[in-house]
Design a protein around this motif. Structure first.
Motif, PDB file in Angstrom:
ATOM      1  N   LEU A  75       2.886   2.237 -13.535  1.00 34.44           N
ATOM      2  CA  LEU A  75       2.778   2.285 -11.443  1.00 34.44           C
ATOM      3  C   LEU A  75       4.210   1.348 -10.832  1.00 34.44           C
ATOM      4  CD1 LEU A  75      -0.404   0.109 -11.236  1.00 34.44           C
ATOM      5  CD2 LEU A  75      -0.316   1.357 -10.409  1.00 34.44           C
ATOM      6  N   MET A  76       4.787   0.868 -11.759  1.00 31.80           N
ATOM      7  CA  MET A  76       6.366   0.952 -10.981  1.00 31.80           C
ATOM      8  C   MET A  76       6.916   1.841 -11.839  1.00 31.80           C
ATOM      9  SD  MET A  76       6.977  -2.419 -10.132  1.00 31.80           S
ATOM     10  CE  MET A  76       8.843  -3.135 -11.044  1.00 31.80           C
ATOM     11  N   GLY A  77       7.100   2.716 -12.211  1.00 32.22           N
ATOM     12  CA  GLY A  77       7.961   3.498 -12.536  1.00 32.22           C
ATOM     13  C   GLY A  77       7.867   4.997 -12.160  1.00 32.22           C
ATOM     14  N   ASN A  78       6.634   5.023 -11.579  1.00 31.86           N
ATOM     15  CA  ASN A  78       6.052   6.543 -11.093  1.00 31.86           C
ATOM     16  C   ASN A  78       6.030   7.230 -10.234  1.00 31.86           C
ATOM     17  OD1 ASN A  78       5.984   8.594 -14.196  1.00 31.86           O
ATOM     18  ND2 ASN A  78       6.178   6.174 -14.663  1.00 31.86           N
ATOM     19  N   VAL A  79       5.757   5.761  -8.997  1.00 21.41           N
ATOM     20  CA  VAL A  79       4.536   5.724  -7.625  1.00 21.41           C
ATOM     21  C   VAL A  79       5.907   4.998  -6.588  1.00 21.41           C
ATOM     22  CG1 VAL A  79       2.409   4.802  -6.161  1.00 21.41           C
ATOM     23  CG2 VAL A  79       2.320   5.259  -8.594  1.00 21.41           C
ATOM     24  N   GLN A  80       6.074   6.129  -5.792  1.00 13.44           N
ATOM     25  CA  GLN A  80       7.143   5.808  -4.654  1.00 13.44           C
ATOM     26  C   GLN A  80       6.659   4.915  -4.138  1.00 13.44           C
ATOM     27  OE1 GLN A  80       8.532   9.205  -2.309  1.00 13.44           O
ATOM     28  NE2 GLN A  80       9.736   7.388  -1.476  1.00 13.44           N
ATOM     29  N   PRO A 115      -4.704  -6.387  -2.828  1.00 12.20           N
ATOM     30  CA  PRO A 115      -3.872  -6.392  -0.958  1.00 12.20           C
ATOM     31  C   PRO A 115      -3.034  -5.830  -1.314  1.00 12.20           C
ATOM     32  CG  PRO A 115      -5.746  -8.388  -2.232  1.00 12.20           C
ATOM     33  CD  PRO A 115      -5.203  -7.243  -3.354  1.00 12.20           C
ATOM     34  N   GLY A 116      -2.510  -5.910   0.114  1.00 12.76           N
ATOM     35  CA  GLY A 116      -1.200  -5.254   0.415  1.00 12.76           C
ATOM     36  C   GLY A 116      -1.038  -3.902   0.563  1.00 12.76           C
ATOM     37  N   VAL A 117      -2.211  -2.693  -0.449  1.00 12.00           N
ATOM     38  CA  VAL A 117      -2.092  -1.523  -0.700  1.00 12.00           C
ATOM     39  C   VAL A 117      -2.610  -1.043   0.263  1.00 12.00           C
ATOM     40  CG1 VAL A 117      -3.237  -0.081  -1.856  1.00 12.00           C
ATOM     41  CG2 VAL A 117      -1.927  -1.990  -3.479  1.00 12.00           C
ATOM     42  N   GLY A 118      -2.192   0.067   0.985  1.00 10.93           N
ATOM     43  CA  GLY A 118      -3.040   0.753   2.098  1.00 10.93           C
ATOM     44  C   GLY A 118      -3.455   1.891   1.556  1.00 10.93           C
ATOM     45  N   LYS A 119      -4.309   2.497   2.625  1.00 12.02           N
ATOM     46  CA  LYS A 119      -4.347   4.178   2.346  1.00 12.02           C
ATOM     47  C   LYS A 119      -3.408   5.316   1.022  1.00 12.02           C
ATOM     48  CE  LYS A 119      -7.915   7.978   4.138  1.00 12.02           C
ATOM     49  NZ  LYS A 119      -8.162   7.988   4.605  1.00 12.02           N
ATOM     50  N   LYS A 120      -2.288   4.830   2.517  1.00 18.97           N
ATOM     51  CA  LYS A 120      -1.235   5.686   1.827  1.00 18.97           C
ATOM     52  C   LYS A 120      -0.859   5.568   0.200  1.00 18.97           C
ATOM     53  CE  LYS A 120       0.510   7.090   6.289  1.00 18.97           C
ATOM     54  NZ  LYS A 120       1.718   7.108   7.232  1.00 18.97           N
ATOM     55  N   VAL A 121      -0.386   4.022   0.208  1.00 14.46           N
ATOM     56  CA  VAL A 121       0.032   3.817  -0.715  1.00 14.46           C
ATOM     57  C   VAL A 121      -0.795   4.390  -2.353  1.00 14.46           C
ATOM     58  CG1 VAL A 121       0.559   2.188  -2.735  1.00 14.46           C
ATOM     59  CG2 VAL A 121       1.359   2.054  -0.334  1.00 14.46           C
TER      60      VAL A 121
END
Length: 206
Positions: A75-80, A115-121
């Motif tokens: 998650l940390m290394g591959n998702v902007q 929590p804190g994860v919107g649709k775009k993310v």
């Protein structure tokens, strides 16, 4: 770099714990899932660690399994736009197998429950990690791969027909795919539709 800590639980906080290793207390930031799995203070535990070093800070992130740690790295290394806080929120809400399943099925709603994860993310997570989900699904990798094939319309005809048959009986497509995947593992890749339906129903009856 610290890769694993084995010691006594000294403290459990809202977003961290302190592990006493031979008299040295390590502050370890964890997902809610990892923290809830810890035993009481004073008992022994082992955590897999991801160490982050910056000019002004050294921070340890801890996980109950190596697979959970790998998902954190993924998650940390591959998702902007996904940093440690968001990655921990996702892993607090979804287990590694649930996350892999959500990515395979492009279930943006499930990922956005964190929590804190919107649709775009959430959409970026399922899109950018789609090809990596089977490799990090652990024991569920075969099921995840089958679901991807079903979603893309490239699953073998007996498999697709068996899933459709179980779905027509009232089972959700997700549950039907799980059952057929279990039947496929038992019967082998050359199993026909009838065999997969029977084995799927047997699996559902457990």
């Amino acid at each position: 770099m610290i890769g694993k800590l084995k010691g006594l639980i000294d403290e459990i906080g809202e977003d961290h714990c302190i592990i006493d290793v031979n008299g040295v207390g390590y502050v370890v930031h964890c997902s809610a899932r990892t923290l809830s799995a810890l035993d009481r203070v004073g008992t022994a535990t082992t955590l897999y660690i991801e160490t982050y070093v910056r000019e002004d800070m050294i921070r340890l992130y801890g996980f109950g399994t190596a697979l959970e740690r790998e998902w954190f790295r993924l998650l940390m290394g591959n998702v902007q736009g996904v940093g440690a806080k968001v990655a921990l929120a996702v892993l607090s809400t979804l287990s590694p197998s649930e996350l892999a399943n959500a990515i395979a099925l492009r279930d943006i709603a499930m990922v956005s429950r964190a929590p804190g994860v919107g649709k775009k993310v959430a959409e970026r997570i399922v899109t950018e990690l789609k090809s990596k989900a089977p490799a990090f699904a652990g024991e569920a990798s075969g099921t995840i791969g089958l679901k991807q094939e079903l979603g893309e319309g490239v699953a073998p005809t007996p498999v697709a027909d068996a899933v459709s048959a179980l779905a027509n009986l009232g089972y959700s497509r997700d549950i039907a795919a799980n059952a057929v995947a279990a039947g496929l593992r038992a019967a082998g890749e050359n199993a026909d539709t009838g065999a997969l339906i029977r084995l799927g129903l047997k699996e559902l009856a457990k």
